[in-house]
Write a protein that holds these residues in place. Structure first.
Motif, PDB file in Angstrom:
ATOM      1  N   VAL A  14     -26.202 -68.628  48.112  1.00  0.00           N
ATOM      2  CA  VAL A  14     -25.344 -68.173  47.010  1.00  0.00           C
ATOM      3  C   VAL A  14     -23.921 -68.666  47.222  1.00  0.00           C
ATOM      4  O   VAL A  14     -23.270 -69.158  46.288  1.00  0.00           O
ATOM      5  N   ALA A  15     -23.422 -68.552  48.448  1.00  0.00           N
ATOM      6  CA  ALA A  15     -22.059 -69.005  48.742  1.00  0.00           C
ATOM      7  C   ALA A  15     -21.923 -70.508  48.526  1.00  0.00           C
ATOM      8  O   ALA A  15     -20.911 -70.984  47.982  1.00  0.00           O
ATOM      9  N   GLU A  16     -22.944 -71.273  48.916  1.00  0.00           N
ATOM     10  CA  GLU A  16     -22.903 -72.732  48.738  1.00  0.00           C
ATOM     11  C   GLU A  16     -22.894 -73.110  47.259  1.00  0.00           C
ATOM     12  O   GLU A  16     -22.105 -73.968  46.828  1.00  0.00           O
ATOM     13  N   ILE A  17     -23.752 -72.465  46.469  1.00  0.00           N
ATOM     14  CA  ILE A  17     -23.802 -72.759  45.023  1.00  0.00           C
ATOM     15  C   ILE A  17     -22.498 -72.339  44.358  1.00  0.00           C
ATOM     16  O   ILE A  17     -21.963 -73.057  43.499  1.00  0.00           O
ATOM     17  N   ALA A  18     -21.951 -71.196  44.755  1.00  0.00           N
ATOM     18  CA  ALA A  18     -20.678 -70.737  44.183  1.00  0.00           C
ATOM     19  C   ALA A  18     -19.559 -71.728  44.505  1.00  0.00           C
ATOM     20  O   ALA A  18     -18.717 -72.024  43.653  1.00  0.00           O
TER      21      ALA A  18
ATOM     22  N   LYS B 288     -34.254 -70.152  33.403  1.00  0.00           N
ATOM     23  CA  LYS B 288     -35.679 -69.824  33.340  1.00  0.00           C
ATOM     24  C   LYS B 288     -36.459 -71.081  33.688  1.00  0.00           C
ATOM     25  O   LYS B 288     -36.063 -72.180  33.319  1.00  0.00           O
ATOM     26  N   GLY B 289     -37.554 -70.918  34.389  1.00  0.00           N
ATOM     27  CA  GLY B 289     -38.374 -72.070  34.764  1.00  0.00           C
ATOM     28  C   GLY B 289     -37.731 -72.840  35.902  1.00  0.00           C
ATOM     29  O   GLY B 289     -36.698 -72.453  36.436  1.00  0.00           O
ATOM     30  N   PRO B 290     -38.356 -73.950  36.285  1.00  0.00           N
ATOM     31  CA  PRO B 290     -37.788 -74.745  37.378  1.00  0.00           C
ATOM     32  C   PRO B 290     -36.450 -75.360  36.942  1.00  0.00           C
ATOM     33  O   PRO B 290     -36.385 -76.050  35.941  1.00  0.00           O
TER      34      PRO B 290
ATOM     35  N   LYS C 140     -32.522 -72.129  42.847  1.00  0.00           N
ATOM     36  CA  LYS C 140     -33.287 -70.936  42.489  1.00  0.00           C
ATOM     37  C   LYS C 140     -32.493 -70.192  41.422  1.00  0.00           C
ATOM     38  O   LYS C 140     -31.279 -69.990  41.559  1.00  0.00           O
ATOM     39  N   ASN C 141     -33.183 -69.770  40.375  1.00  0.00           N
ATOM     40  CA  ASN C 141     -32.515 -69.166  39.226  1.00  0.00           C
ATOM     41  C   ASN C 141     -31.751 -67.893  39.577  1.00  0.00           C
ATOM     42  O   ASN C 141     -30.607 -67.714  39.153  1.00  0.00           O
ATOM     43  N   THR C 142     -32.363 -66.999  40.324  1.00  0.00           N
ATOM     44  CA  THR C 142     -31.721 -65.728  40.660  1.00  0.00           C
ATOM     45  C   THR C 142     -30.460 -65.959  41.486  1.00  0.00           C
ATOM     46  O   THR C 142     -29.396 -65.390  41.198  1.00  0.00           O
ATOM     47  N   LEU C 143     -30.572 -66.821  42.485  1.00  0.00           N
ATOM     48  CA  LEU C 143     -29.421 -67.102  43.343  1.00  0.00           C
ATOM     49  C   LEU C 143     -28.322 -67.818  42.559  1.00  0.00           C
ATOM     50  O   LEU C 143     -27.130 -67.575  42.765  1.00  0.00           O
ATOM     51  N   THR C 144     -28.725 -68.689  41.642  1.00  0.00           N
ATOM     52  CA  THR C 144     -27.747 -69.410  40.823  1.00  0.00           C
ATOM     53  C   THR C 144     -27.012 -68.456  39.897  1.00  0.00           C
ATOM     54  O   THR C 144     -25.801 -68.585  39.699  1.00  0.00           O
ATOM     55  N   GLY C 145     -27.733 -67.498  39.321  1.00  0.00           N
ATOM     56  CA  GLY C 145     -27.090 -66.503  38.462  1.00  0.00           C
ATOM     57  C   GLY C 145     -26.058 -65.699  39.218  1.00  0.00           C
ATOM     58  O   GLY C 145     -24.950 -65.447  38.720  1.00  0.00           O
ATOM     59  N   ILE C 146     -26.396 -65.295  40.438  1.00  0.00           N
ATOM     60  CA  ILE C 146     -25.454 -64.530  41.268  1.00  0.00           C
ATOM     61  C   ILE C 146     -24.244 -65.393  41.630  1.00  0.00           C
ATOM     62  O   ILE C 146     -23.095 -64.956  41.544  1.00  0.00           O
TER      63      ILE C 146
END
Length: 176
Positions: free
Chosen positions: A10-14, A74-76, A53-59
């Motif tokens: 999550v920190a990396e994507i943020a 949603k989806g891949p 990953k969608n959930t981690l990206t949303g966070i």
């Protein structure tokens, strides 16, 4: 409590969201590893392409203050984090999607504003920054040329009138 590996992801994507001026969310279902490698290579100058990953990206998007991606997660999913010219990255994704219909552009974010797939296509249809700057420079040059001609036209006309009067006086003086 969150697992350390998920918290790190999550920190990396943020951080990627904060470090990029645009992000384009895509669906890659049906693409081979070789095709994804080709896509990454084509975007290498302007963007980085990562499967997420969608959930981690949303966070991570919420942590980074990015809004408007939740409906498309949603989806891949994979995201192109654009650090260079957003128009060039959008063109690269659009062209790759034309050649490989399995790549679907879902949406994105540009300077904090959510974009739809159609808006990303419009962004890709823009001419490059260099071409737009050249057109502006050409327009300015044409305007300056017209202004110089207009400023030069009146004195030239006055000089022609004075010359015509001088010639008329000389011809009348020679005739008398």
């Amino acid at each position: 409590m969150a697992r350390p590996d998920k918290a790190a992801a999550v920190a990396e994507i943020a951080d990627k969201f904060r470090g990029s001026n645009a992000a384009v969310l895509t669906e890659y279902r049906g693409l081979t590893v070789a095709q994804l490698k080709e896509l990454r290579r084509s975007l290498s100058g302007n963007a980085t392409y990562a499967v997420v990953k969608n959930t981690l990206t949303g966070i991570a998007a919420k942590e980074a203050g990015v809004e408007g991606l939740d409906a498309d997660l949603k989806g891949p999913s994979a995201i192109a984090f654009v650090t260079g010219d957003p128009v060039e990255a959008a063109k690269g994704l659009r062209d790759f999607a034309k050649a490989n219909p399995a790549l679907v552009i879902k949406g994105g974010v540009l300077d904090g504003n959510a974009l739809t797939s159609a808006e990303i296509t419009k962004l890709a249809d823009l001419e490059s920054r260099e071409v737009l700057l050249a057109k502006v420079a050409g327009g300015l040059k044409a305007t300056l040329t017209r202004a110089a001609y207009a400023f030069n036209a009146k004195p030239t006309q006055v000089a022609r009138i004075i010359d015509a009067l001088r010639q008329k006086q000389e011809s009348e003086g020679a005739a008398a």
